[in-house]
Each structure stands twice: as C-alpha cells, then as structure tokens.
Design a protein around this motif. Structure first.
Motif, PDB file in Angstrom:
ATOM      1  N   UNK A  30       0.827  -1.205   0.000  1.00  0.00           N
ATOM      2  CA  UNK A  30       0.000   0.000   0.000  1.00  0.00           C
ATOM      3  C   UNK A  30       0.866   1.260   0.000  1.00  0.00           C
ATOM      4  N   UNK A  31       1.936   1.234   0.788  1.00  0.00           N
ATOM      5  CA  UNK A  31       2.864   2.373   0.801  1.00  0.00           C
ATOM      6  C   UNK A  31       3.522   2.541  -0.565  1.00  0.00           C
ATOM      7  N   UNK A  32       3.874   1.424  -1.186  1.00  0.00           N
ATOM      8  CA  UNK A  32       4.503   1.464  -2.508  1.00  0.00           C
ATOM      9  C   UNK A  32       3.571   2.100  -3.524  1.00  0.00           C
ATOM     10  N   UNK A  33       2.300   1.739  -3.468  1.00  0.00           N
ATOM     11  CA  UNK A  33       1.319   2.329  -4.384  1.00  0.00           C
ATOM     12  C   UNK A  33       1.206   3.838  -4.170  1.00  0.00           C
ATOM     13  N   UNK A  34       1.216   4.258  -2.904  1.00  0.00           N
ATOM     14  CA  UNK A  34       1.139   5.692  -2.622  1.00  0.00           C
ATOM     15  C   UNK A  34       2.377   6.416  -3.151  1.00  0.00           C
ATOM     16  N   UNK A  35       3.528   5.781  -3.013  1.00  0.00           N
ATOM     17  CA  UNK A  35       4.762   6.398  -3.514  1.00  0.00           C
ATOM     18  C   UNK A  35       4.765   6.492  -5.032  1.00  0.00           C
ATOM     19  N   UNK A  36       4.238   5.463  -5.699  1.00  0.00           N
ATOM     20  CA  UNK A  36       4.153   5.501  -7.161  1.00  0.00           C
ATOM     21  C   UNK A  36       3.258   6.643  -7.618  1.00  0.00           C
ATOM     22  N   UNK A  37       2.147   6.835  -6.914  1.00  0.00           N
ATOM     23  CA  UNK A  37       1.267   7.949  -7.249  1.00  0.00           C
ATOM     24  C   UNK A  37       1.952   9.285  -7.001  1.00  0.00           C
ATOM     25  N   UNK A  58      14.337   4.697  -8.991  1.00  0.00           N
ATOM     26  CA  UNK A  58      15.324   4.758  -7.904  1.00  0.00           C
ATOM     27  C   UNK A  58      16.097   6.075  -7.941  1.00  0.00           C
ATOM     28  N   UNK A  59      16.496   6.503  -9.135  1.00  0.00           N
ATOM     29  CA  UNK A  59      17.232   7.762  -9.232  1.00  0.00           C
ATOM     30  C   UNK A  59      16.347   8.945  -8.856  1.00  0.00           C
ATOM     31  N   UNK A  60      15.085   8.906  -9.239  1.00  0.00           N
ATOM     32  CA  UNK A  60      14.173   9.986  -8.869  1.00  0.00           C
ATOM     33  C   UNK A  60      13.989  10.042  -7.351  1.00  0.00           C
ATOM     34  N   UNK A  61      13.926   8.877  -6.722  1.00  0.00           N
ATOM     35  CA  UNK A  61      13.823   8.853  -5.261  1.00  0.00           C
ATOM     36  C   UNK A  61      15.065   9.482  -4.648  1.00  0.00           C
ATOM     37  N   UNK A  62      16.238   9.115  -5.159  1.00  0.00           N
ATOM     38  CA  UNK A  62      17.493   9.653  -4.617  1.00  0.00           C
ATOM     39  C   UNK A  62      17.543  11.175  -4.759  1.00  0.00           C
ATOM     40  N   UNK A  63      17.208  11.687  -5.928  1.00  0.00           N
ATOM     41  CA  UNK A  63      17.276  13.135  -6.136  1.00  0.00           C
ATOM     42  C   UNK A  63      16.213  13.866  -5.333  1.00  0.00           C
ATOM     43  N   UNK A  64      15.060  13.232  -5.103  1.00  0.00           N
ATOM     44  CA  UNK A  64      14.028  13.874  -4.285  1.00  0.00           C
ATOM     45  C   UNK A  64      14.468  13.991  -2.830  1.00  0.00           C
ATOM     46  N   UNK A  65      15.476  13.213  -2.437  1.00  0.00           N
ATOM     47  CA  UNK A  65      16.065  13.300  -1.095  1.00  0.00           C
ATOM     48  C   UNK A  65      17.335  14.151  -1.085  1.00  0.00           C
ATOM     49  N   UNK A 106      26.533   5.134  12.868  1.00  0.00           N
ATOM     50  CA  UNK A 106      26.303   5.917  11.656  1.00  0.00           C
ATOM     51  C   UNK A 106      25.322   7.051  11.950  1.00  0.00           C
ATOM     52  N   UNK A 107      25.535   8.240  11.385  1.00  0.00           N
ATOM     53  CA  UNK A 107      24.575   9.323  11.588  1.00  0.00           C
ATOM     54  C   UNK A 107      23.268   9.037  10.859  1.00  0.00           C
ATOM     55  N   UNK A 108      22.210   9.719  11.270  1.00  0.00           N
ATOM     56  CA  UNK A 108      20.898   9.528  10.662  1.00  0.00           C
ATOM     57  C   UNK A 108      20.802  10.261   9.334  1.00  0.00           C
ATOM     58  N   UNK A 109      19.813   9.871   8.535  1.00  0.00           N
ATOM     59  CA  UNK A 109      19.489  10.586   7.302  1.00  0.00           C
ATOM     60  C   UNK A 109      18.031  11.022   7.396  1.00  0.00           C
ATOM     61  N   UNK A 110      17.696  12.091   6.684  1.00  0.00           N
ATOM     62  CA  UNK A 110      16.319  12.582   6.644  1.00  0.00           C
ATOM     63  C   UNK A 110      15.681  12.012   5.390  1.00  0.00           C
ATOM     64  N   UNK A 111      14.689  11.154   5.552  1.00  0.00           N
ATOM     65  CA  UNK A 111      14.196  10.438   4.379  1.00  0.00           C
ATOM     66  C   UNK A 111      12.777   9.935   4.579  1.00  0.00           C
ATOM     67  N   UNK A 112      12.245   9.387   3.505  1.00  0.00           N
ATOM     68  CA  UNK A 112      11.025   8.580   3.540  1.00  0.00           C
ATOM     69  C   UNK A 112      11.503   7.131   3.491  1.00  0.00           C
ATOM     70  N   UNK A 113      11.473   6.478   4.634  1.00  0.00           N
ATOM     71  CA  UNK A 113      12.136   5.178   4.787  1.00  0.00           C
ATOM     72  C   UNK A 113      11.660   4.154   3.775  1.00  0.00           C
ATOM     73  N   UNK A 114      10.365   4.119   3.499  1.00  0.00           N
ATOM     74  CA  UNK A 114       9.848   3.114   2.590  1.00  0.00           C
ATOM     75  C   UNK A 114      10.390   3.315   1.178  1.00  0.00           C
ATOM     76  N   UNK A 126       2.586  17.737  -0.885  1.00  0.00           N
ATOM     77  CA  UNK A 126       3.553  17.807   0.218  1.00  0.00           C
ATOM     78  C   UNK A 126       4.117  16.429   0.541  1.00  0.00           C
ATOM     79  N   UNK A 127       5.381  16.390   0.876  1.00  0.00           N
ATOM     80  CA  UNK A 127       6.050  15.129   1.201  1.00  0.00           C
ATOM     81  C   UNK A 127       6.732  15.290   2.554  1.00  0.00           C
ATOM     82  N   UNK A 128       6.587  14.290   3.402  1.00  0.00           N
ATOM     83  CA  UNK A 128       7.134  14.331   4.748  1.00  0.00           C
ATOM     84  C   UNK A 128       8.391  13.472   4.825  1.00  0.00           C
TER      85      UNK A 128
END
Length: 306
Positions: free
Chosen positions: A96-103, A241-248, A148-156, A110-112
C-alpha cells in the motif's frame, strides 16, 4: 579576372557548405526536440498507467488487509495463524505504501521526511529479499560500521531503492553463475563519505556478476530503457530509484566492468539536528570507490543461502 572568378566560386561553395551545415544542425535539433516530445508523451502515458494500476491494486489490497487485521485481533498471540496474519498485514501495508509512492511520482503534493537510521532500513529490506536470495542460492554480505549518523528520508522509498538494487545484483550473479557457486555473493556496505562540502551516508550494493556494458551504463537511468528486455524488464526500476534519490537531495551512481563487478552507490545527506557538531568522516571512507570486498573483511555477514 580569373582570380575574381575563382574567389567567387570559393565563396559560393563556402555558402553552400554553410547552408548544408545549417540544415544538418536544424535537422538534428528537430530530431532532438521530437525525441524529447516523444519521451514526454511516454511519461504522461506512464503516469496514467501508474494511476490506473494503483487504483486496481488498492481495492483488493484493502480487503486482504482487513481480513488479516481481523485474524490478528481474533487469534491468540501464541497461535501460528496470528503470526502468519501479522506477516501478511505487514507486507500488504508495504505494498500500500509502494502504491502511494508511485502515485507521488505523478501527483505533486507535500512530502514528509523523517530522521531514520540506515541500519533499520537495511534490516527491513533484508527481511523482504531474503527468500528471493535463498531460493536462488545467493549469499549476502553486509558491512555496517557502528554509530552511523541519521538521514532525513522517507524510509519506505529508500527501502524500495535497496530492494531494486539487491534484486538486480542477484540477477547479475545468477546470470554469471547459474548453479551453486562460492562467488554468488552480493555485498551491501554503509559508510560516511564527504563531498561538496558536506557529509553523506553512502550505501553501496556490489556484485561480481556479468557487469554492465558502457553502452548500457550511459543510459541506465533513462525511463523505459532496459538492458533486460528478454527477461521482461520494463526500464522503470532504476529510473524510479534515481528519482527517489534526487528527491532526497541525494544521488544514485554506478560503476561497472563487464565480467568483473558492478557497484551502485546511493548517497544521502547526513541529517544533523540544530546544535549538533560536525560529522566525522573516517579517512578510509573518503574515497569515491569502495575497496574490493575480501573474505575475512566483512564486519557483519548474513548468509541467505543454506
């Protein structure tokens, strides 16, 4: 008189050549523009497909999640059925999370982003890919330094990237070693690196599979381009995957030699709370290239094949 005629002929030929060059350039620009328009049309169609698929998947998925939740609530915690239902519910929630991310790729909104530990994301990823690796007799070696230090991300989303990279590496080593072999190993390493005046958490997925040709490597992150068309590849995984990386505010890069190795590097900026000091970058981690993984150098190893 003869000299004037020769000069005139040269000027005419020069003008003709100039006209030809301009025509060629205009043709190339037109082809480039046409190619870009076709790509935009394909992406627009892709957006419609994603929306339709997400809608069709979400309806039955909601039913599965509701039944699983009912079983979890009705069965005692000690029951194997309760355990199975919890696993079904967890994996259905992931879909379900994957479907939301695809959309999210086709709908602006807004993205958290929240602070997260990469070790937690890695552990969640390994629990999902373990059955695939085990079935295909592939081992995975994991190297994670402490603190390791933390990262700010959408874990899924980051988990989605790692699943894609690990399954691609699995395909590569299986293509090179179809039967059981001691070289059927995929490694996943975490380290802190520096670049562009800041610290990054680098996740590297490496394999000793068939490698990627230079021709494929230069296009590997293009949408709808695939080097695995014969096995049903759609050319979307690495683009997403690259779009996810650049969005972070991060990056995804690759290095490979045919018949030797392939390494994908996912770099995410270190997250620092206000008032925190400078992140220490170990000297050995400052290199752009990970050292070769050798036996006996793995700080933590999980064997996915029995």
């Amino acid at each position: 008189m003869h000299s004037d005629k020769a000069t005139e002929n040269k000027q005419e030929r020069a003008q003709e050549m100039d006209d030809v060059c301009r025509g060629l350039c205009a043709g190339l620009e037109g082809q480039e523009l046409e190619s870009q328009l076709r790509q935009q049309q394909r992406l627009a169609t892709l957006g419609l497909l994603i929306s339709g698929i997400a809608h069709e998947v979400n309806n039955p998925l909601t039913t599965v999640m509701n039944y699983a939740q009912s079983i979890v609530e009705s069965e005692p915690a000690s029951s194997p059925v309760h355990s199975f239902a919890r696993e079904i519910l967890g994996n259905a929630s992931w879909i379900a999370d994957l479907m939301r991310n695809m959309l999210g790729f086709v709908r602006e909104g807004p993205r958290r982003y929240d602070p997260a530990r990469m070790i937690d994301i890695v552990n969640a990823t390994l629990s999902l890919v373990h059955p695939l690796l085990s079935r295909r007799q592939v081992e995975i070696a994991v190297s994670i330094p402490p603190n390791l230090p933390a990262v700010l991300c959408r874990s899924q989303e980051i988990q989605q990237v790692l699943i894609n990279l690990l399954t691609n590496s699995c395909d590569a080593v299986v293509a090179r070693y179809p039967s059981r072999d001691s070289n059927k190993i995929v490694s996943l390493s975490l380290q802190v690196v520096s670049g562009d005046g800041r610290a990054w958490v680098r996740t590297t997925v490496e394999d000793r599979g068939v490698g990627i040709t230079p021709e494929v490597r230069v296009r590997i992150f293009e949408p709808l381009f695939t080097g695995k068309a014969e096995t049903g590849g759609m050319g979307l995984g690495l683009w997403i995957c690259q779009r996810i990386a650049t969005s972070h505010q991060g990056s995804l890069s690759v290095e490979s030699e045919v018949g030797q190795f392939t390494r994908f590097h996912l770099d995410l900026p270190v997250h620092r709370e206000p008032g925190e000091g400078q992140v220490h970058v170990p000297q050995q981690a400052a290199s752009e290239r990970l050292p070769d993984v050798q036996e006996g150098q793995r700080t933590d190893e999980r064997r996915a094949a029995s």
